[in-house]
Motif scaffolding. Structure first.
Motif, PDB file in Angstrom:
ATOM      1  N   LYS A  50       0.856  -1.190   0.000  1.00 49.27           N
ATOM      2  CA  LYS A  50       0.000   0.000   0.000  1.00 49.27           C
ATOM      3  C   LYS A  50       0.888   1.235   0.000  1.00 49.27           C
ATOM      4  CE  LYS A  50      -3.935  -2.153   2.235  1.00 49.27           C
ATOM      5  NZ  LYS A  50      -4.993  -2.032   3.223  1.00 49.27           N
ATOM      6  N   ILE A  51       0.448   2.242  -0.766  1.00 47.32           N
ATOM      7  CA  ILE A  51       1.234   3.467  -0.867  1.00 47.32           C
ATOM      8  C   ILE A  51       0.299   4.603  -1.280  1.00 47.32           C
ATOM      9  CG2 ILE A  51       1.868   2.879  -3.261  1.00 47.32           C
ATOM     10  CD1 ILE A  51       4.527   4.332  -2.853  1.00 47.32           C
ATOM     11  N   TYR A  52       0.526   5.780  -0.733  1.00 43.37           N
ATOM     12  CA  TYR A  52      -0.286   6.940  -1.111  1.00 43.37           C
ATOM     13  C   TYR A  52       0.265   7.559  -2.390  1.00 43.37           C
ATOM     14  CZ  TYR A  52      -3.152   7.328   3.094  1.00 43.37           C
ATOM     15  OH  TYR A  52      -4.076   7.112   4.087  1.00 43.37           O
ATOM     16  N   ILE A  53      -0.599   7.719  -3.398  1.00 40.12           N
ATOM     17  CA  ILE A  53      -0.185   8.420  -4.615  1.00 40.12           C
ATOM     18  C   ILE A  53      -1.307   9.385  -5.017  1.00 40.12           C
ATOM     19  CG2 ILE A  53       1.320   6.537  -5.446  1.00 40.12           C
ATOM     20  CD1 ILE A  53      -0.860   5.851  -7.483  1.00 40.12           C
ATOM     21  N   PRO A  54      -1.004  10.380  -5.850  1.00 47.15           N
ATOM     22  CA  PRO A  54      -2.067  11.309  -6.248  1.00 47.15           C
ATOM     23  C   PRO A  54      -3.234  10.575  -6.904  1.00 47.15           C
ATOM     24  CG  PRO A  54       0.068  12.200  -6.831  1.00 47.15           C
ATOM     25  CD  PRO A  54       0.301  10.775  -6.399  1.00 47.15           C
ATOM     26  N   LYS A  55      -4.437  10.985  -6.509  1.00 50.71           N
ATOM     27  CA  LYS A  55      -5.668  10.344  -6.960  1.00 50.71           C
ATOM     28  C   LYS A  55      -5.799  10.329  -8.482  1.00 50.71           C
ATOM     29  CE  LYS A  55     -10.053  10.316  -4.522  1.00 50.71           C
ATOM     30  NZ  LYS A  55     -10.905  11.086  -3.633  1.00 50.71           N
ATOM     31  N   ASP A  56      -5.340  11.437  -9.107  1.00 50.47           N
ATOM     32  CA  ASP A  56      -5.550  11.518 -10.556  1.00 50.47           C
ATOM     33  C   ASP A  56      -4.382  10.975 -11.373  1.00 50.47           C
ATOM     34  OD1 ASP A  56      -3.876  13.560  -9.881  1.00 50.47           O
ATOM     35  OD2 ASP A  56      -5.116  15.176 -10.688  1.00 50.47           O
ATOM     36  N   PHE A  57      -3.416  10.332 -10.741  1.00 51.01           N
ATOM     37  CA  PHE A  57      -2.372   9.645 -11.507  1.00 51.01           C
ATOM     38  C   PHE A  57      -2.980   8.374 -12.095  1.00 51.01           C
ATOM     39  CE2 PHE A  57       2.101  11.109 -10.091  1.00 51.01           C
ATOM     40  CZ  PHE A  57       1.713  12.432 -10.176  1.00 51.01           C
ATOM     41  N   THR A  58      -2.681   8.101 -13.366  1.00 50.06           N
ATOM     42  CA  THR A  58      -3.251   6.914 -14.012  1.00 50.06           C
ATOM     43  C   THR A  58      -2.121   6.058 -14.572  1.00 50.06           C
ATOM     44  OG1 THR A  58      -3.469   8.188 -16.044  1.00 50.06           O
ATOM     45  CG2 THR A  58      -5.422   8.048 -14.647  1.00 50.06           C
ATOM     46  N   ASP A  59      -2.474   4.864 -15.034  1.00 48.95           N
ATOM     47  CA  ASP A  59      -1.469   3.996 -15.656  1.00 48.95           C
ATOM     48  C   ASP A  59      -0.990   4.642 -16.946  1.00 48.95           C
ATOM     49  OD1 ASP A  59      -1.479   1.809 -13.835  1.00 48.95           O
ATOM     50  OD2 ASP A  59      -3.448   1.243 -14.601  1.00 48.95           O
ATOM     51  N   MET A  60       0.312   4.667 -17.124  1.00 47.60           N
ATOM     52  CA  MET A  60       0.866   5.231 -18.353  1.00 47.60           C
ATOM     53  C   MET A  60       0.491   4.349 -19.538  1.00 47.60           C
ATOM     54  SD  MET A  60       4.857   6.181 -19.141  1.00 47.60           S
ATOM     55  CE  MET A  60       4.949   7.731 -18.260  1.00 47.60           C
ATOM     56  N   SER A  61       0.147   4.981 -20.658  1.00 49.40           N
ATOM     57  CA  SER A  61      -0.251   4.203 -21.842  1.00 49.40           C
ATOM     58  C   SER A  61       0.936   3.410 -22.379  1.00 49.40           C
ATOM     59  CB  SER A  61      -0.759   5.141 -22.936  1.00 49.40           C
ATOM     60  OG  SER A  61       0.351   5.853 -23.479  1.00 49.40           O
ATOM     61  N   LEU A  62       0.648   2.343 -23.091  1.00 49.72           N
ATOM     62  CA  LEU A  62       1.699   1.461 -23.602  1.00 49.72           C
ATOM     63  C   LEU A  62       2.647   2.230 -24.527  1.00 49.72           C
ATOM     64  CD1 LEU A  62       2.676  -1.409 -23.368  1.00 49.72           C
ATOM     65  CD2 LEU A  62       1.319  -2.006 -25.369  1.00 49.72           C
ATOM     66  N   GLU A  63       2.084   3.100 -25.376  1.00 52.78           N
ATOM     67  CA  GLU A  63       2.937   3.869 -26.308  1.00 52.78           C
ATOM     68  C   GLU A  63       3.915   4.732 -25.517  1.00 52.78           C
ATOM     69  OE1 GLU A  63      -0.804   4.368 -26.668  1.00 52.78           O
ATOM     70  OE2 GLU A  63      -0.393   2.367 -27.470  1.00 52.78           O
ATOM     71  N   ALA A  64       3.372   5.430 -24.494  1.00 56.75           N
ATOM     72  CA  ALA A  64       4.225   6.310 -23.692  1.00 56.75           C
ATOM     73  C   ALA A  64       5.272   5.508 -22.933  1.00 56.75           C
ATOM     74  CB  ALA A  64       3.363   7.122 -22.730  1.00 56.75           C
ATOM     75  N   ARG A  65       4.865   4.340 -22.424  1.00 63.00           N
ATOM     76  CA  ARG A  65       5.817   3.473 -21.708  1.00 63.00           C
ATOM     77  C   ARG A  65       7.002   3.126 -22.604  1.00 63.00           C
ATOM     78  NH1 ARG A  65       3.821  -0.436 -17.505  1.00 63.00           N
ATOM     79  NH2 ARG A  65       2.025   0.574 -16.618  1.00 63.00           N
TER      80      ARG A  65
END
Length: 199
Positions: A50-65
């Protein structure tokens, strides 16, 4: 009497300013730069971390990765803001680690990163004790093609293996993010498997 009222108002303002200055990501929205971020506890690796991260952070898209982490061994978890320039990553490396060796691993990784990119500028390093676990860390400035980045790398033991995490943002935003990024690391909790106790 008026003076007491003024002092109360001043005390109140000072309190608010102190709270602002002493940002607490676990306790309501926090102003970072020009906007407020709300942090929430997120669970990863089958709810074992468990870890606190910003609520609006999302999974990076595959292209961006693929662009940001060209090597095939890119991190398993990459959470980022919508521009993709502030990222938190988590990755389990299949390399055994125990609590006593966290500091050694951190030193070894620092040497590797220094050798790979001699231009990097290193700042602090150490071992934090978080929820009775050792977390080794160091932070540094690295240079991307068109900008410089601020990075924190951190390491801890997770089910006998090495868990490696990073935080990165544009170097120009490092002053705004650094304290909150370290708070994020300090919210890490590893869930122990309690079979008998549901409390």
């Amino acid at each position: 009497m008026d003076q007491r009222v003024d002092e109360k108002i001043l005390d109140f303002i000072n309190e608010v300013e102190k709270r602002e200055a002493k940002k607490d990501i676990c306790n309501g929205p926090v102003k970072i730069g020009e906007r407020y971020y709300e942090f929430e506890e997120s669970e990863f690796f089958d709810e074992k971390l468990k870890i606190y991260i910003p609520k609006d952070f999302t999974d990076m898209s595959l292209e961006a990765r693929k662009l940001k982490y060209p090597s095939e061994s890119r991190p398993e978890i990459i959470k980022c803001n919508e521009k993709g320039n502030i990222c938190i990553t988590l990755n389990i490396i299949d390399s055994p680690l125990n609590e006593e060796n966290v500091g050694k691993l951190k030193d070894g990784m620092k040497v590797i990163i220094k050798k790979t990119n001699p231009a990097n500028v290193f700042y602090e390093d150490g071992v934090l004790e978080v929820d009775s676990k050792n977390i080794g860390f160091f932070d540094f400035k690295s240079y991307a093609i068109d900008d410089s980045l601020y990075n924190i790398m951190f390491f801890l033991e997770f089910e006998g293996k090495t868990l490696m995490g990073t935080f990165s943002c544009l170097y120009s935003e490092c002053q705004q993010w650094r304290e909150c990024a370290f708070q994020v690391i300090k919210t890490i909790r590893i869930m122990k498997e309690d079979k008998g106790d549901e409390n």
